[in-house]
Scaffold this active site. Structure first.
Site, short mmCIF file in Angstrom:
data_model
loop_
_atom_site.label_atom_id
_atom_site.label_comp_id
_atom_site.label_asym_id
_atom_site.label_seq_id
_atom_site.Cartn_x
_atom_site.Cartn_y
_atom_site.Cartn_z
N ALA A 14 8.16 2.47 -8.98
CA ALA A 14 8.14 2.76 -10.40
C ALA A 14 6.72 2.96 -10.93
O ALA A 14 6.47 3.84 -11.76
CB ALA A 14 8.82 1.63 -11.18
N GLU A 34 -2.83 -2.60 -8.40
CA GLU A 34 -1.99 -2.91 -7.24
C GLU A 34 -2.59 -4.07 -6.44
O GLU A 34 -3.80 -4.09 -6.17
CB GLU A 34 -1.85 -1.67 -6.35
N ALA A 35 -1.74 -5.03 -6.08
CA ALA A 35 -2.20 -6.18 -5.31
C ALA A 35 -2.55 -5.82 -3.88
O ALA A 35 -3.43 -6.43 -3.27
CB ALA A 35 -1.13 -7.27 -5.32
N HIS A 441 17.79 -5.26 -1.42
CA HIS A 441 18.00 -4.59 -2.71
C HIS A 441 18.09 -5.58 -3.86
O HIS A 441 18.99 -5.50 -4.69
CB HIS A 441 19.29 -3.76 -2.67
#
Length: 503
Positions: A14, A34-35, A441
């Site tokens: 996303a 972002e990690a 999921h």
């Protein structure tokens, strides 16, 4: 750092979509945090070796707590790095049956039914040879079935037809039941992640900044508004101002974890881990759920040809019982033997897996401590609702029928697991419990809705806090009857319109 119009936390599926779409406006300044790192591992580009990625730094390495229904702990993979889980997943691109989305409005997500999402599904994809009224023709992702499919997958599809199931020309489209070749995120023999399709073309824009190896420690909330974020990169502590909106796209685990670390969540739990409550929002981390999956594995009667794709080239959407109102099982045909804790894997073989695709069981995500680097406590509650276990047991019986159909006779050696001894319901139920695996999921920890346990509204805004939205699988009111990545792309595409005020 200067104030940004949008700060996006998490460069997964996303986050890549939002960074690319929002930065199309040259007057909008976007920061993507972002990690993980920016390095692409060789295994991330080669479809057949994707399972090896679960043992690399590209996976966060999460496990559930011991599940009360099985007595086992289950791995919950999630991607770390540009592209997130789209860079480590099994590359299956399917929507699931429309009925799953058409439940969402009644669950509080008004305006999020299948027809509402369809333009955004289509916007994300170029699906060559599919119905253009249903499928996209000019999206960033190029998706399509294996060409050619593996011979044992073709035999599985024929076996399903011999067993009485319909062949679905476009099982990825959302309107069909039965069996068919699913679309895949594979282009010219290589994985296509969200970073490949969306982020890479946008990286040269001067109004888009990307920071990697940066762990967001908390959201800065003042006067009921999110005004920025704080993150750590190496030994540096950085505070970023946001003049517009902060968007959490850190995934089902990361987004809920960050809200809790920022004092947004159930007050009693925050107090337990020593955090001051900024907003008592009981639904944060609640309603965690996932698809459980179990595998029936057979040895091969003769050597299988080389595997060139993602292994799971075909799926089926079926019902565990004719009385069930919509498909509640997904069957996956896999051209390799499953890897089981029992160590009974044959040297060569194939698998027919089955998942409870509309699970009733629900669990929680909680913090282990107030340390942003500590792994959260994950309890999806697999099989805590007996209906899920009953559906999977029925599914095992159905896929065994397919496995013994004539079309598979040239390939079939012997059923290794569960094996011929598992011939009654009690034995199958025991097998299903022992071999529980996540289908990877998870959804629901920042659920859309209007009830007291919802976290976000249909506009994806976090209840009670201005300037803060969530736009990933954590907002799903319930899990679709499919692998979730295609839906995450659609949610992110719609989120971009909501943030731009064009939805």
């Amino acid at each position: 750092m200067p104030a940004f119009d949008f700060v996006i936390v998490g460069a997964g599926t996303a986050g890549c979509v939002l960074a690319a779409r929002l930065s199309q406006d040259v007057n909008t300044h976007v920061l993507l945090i972002e990690a993980g790192g920016s390095q692409v591992l060789p295994a991330q580009t080669s479809p057949p070796v994707w399972p090896t990625l679960l043992q690399t730094p590209a996976n966060w390495g999460d496990f559930t707590v011991e599940q009360s229904a099985t007595g086992t702990s289950v791995q919950l993979p999630r991607g770390r790095g540009l592209g997130g889980s789209s860079a480590i997943n099994g590359m299956v691109f399917t929507r699931g049956h429309r009925s799953g989305y058409d439940r969402w409005p009644s669950q509080g997500a008004k305006g999020w039914g299948f027809d509402d999402l369809l333009p955004y599904f289509r916007r994300s994809e170029t699906a060559v040879g599919r119905d253009p009224a249903l499928r996209g023709i000019d999206g960033p992702l190029t998706v399509g079935p294996a060409n050619p499919p593996h011979p044992v997958i073709e035999a599985c599809l024929e076996a399903a037809a011999e067993t009485g199931y319909a062949r679905a020309p476009d099982i990825s489209g959302g309107l069909e039941e039965g069996f068919g070749l699913t679309d895949l995120n594979i282009v010219d023999g290589r994985r296509q992640s969200a970073a490949d399709a969306y982020l890479a073309p946008a990286l040269e824009r001067p109004n888009l900044s990307v920071v990697t190896n940066a762990l967001v420690r908390r959201l800065r909330i003042s006067g009921g508004r999110c005004v920025g974020v704080e993150y750590r990169t190496g030994t540096d502590e950085v505070s970023v101002d946001c003049a517009g909106e902060v968007v959490l796209t850190a995934g089902v685990i990361g987004s809920a974890q960050l809200l809790l670390l920022s004092g947004v969540g159930p007050q009693a739990h925050l107090a337990d881990v020593g955090l001051t409550t900024v907003l008592d929002l009981p639904g944060v981390g609640a309603r965690l759920h996932d698809h459980p999956i179990v595998s029936v594995t057979s040895s091969a009667a003769r050597p299988l040809p080389p595997r060139r794709n993602n292994h799971g080239e075909a799926i089926g959407l079926i019902r565990s019982d004719p009385a069930v109102e919509e498909p509640d099982l997904q069957v996956v045909f896999v051209d390799v033997p499953s890897h089981l804790p029992s160590g009974k894997d044959p040297e060569d073989g194939y698998t027919i897996a089955v998942s409870a695709i509309r699970p009733y069981s629900r669990g929680t995500l909680r913090l282990a401590s107030d340390d942003p680097g500590a792994a959260p406590v994950l309890d999806p509650g697999f099989y805590t609702d007996e209906r899920d276990l009953t559906a999977v047991v029925a599914g095992v019986r159905l896929v065994r029928e397919i496995g013994y159909a004539p079309a598979l006779a040239p390939w079939r050696g012997r059923e290794v697991v569960p094996g011929p001894d598992a011939d009654d319901d009690d034995a199958v139920r025991g097998f299903v419990r022992r071999t529980l695996t996540s289908y990877c999921h998870p959804v629901g920890t920042c659920r859309m809705g209007a009830d007291p346990l919802s976290v976000t509204g249909p506009d994806l805004r976090v209840h009670g806090i201005d300037g803060l939205r969530v736009a990933d699988a954590s907002v799903f009111p319930s899990i679709p009857s499919a692998n979730t990545v295609a839906t995450v792309y659609a949610v992110a595409e719609r989120a971009a319109d909501l943030l731009r005020g064009t939805a």
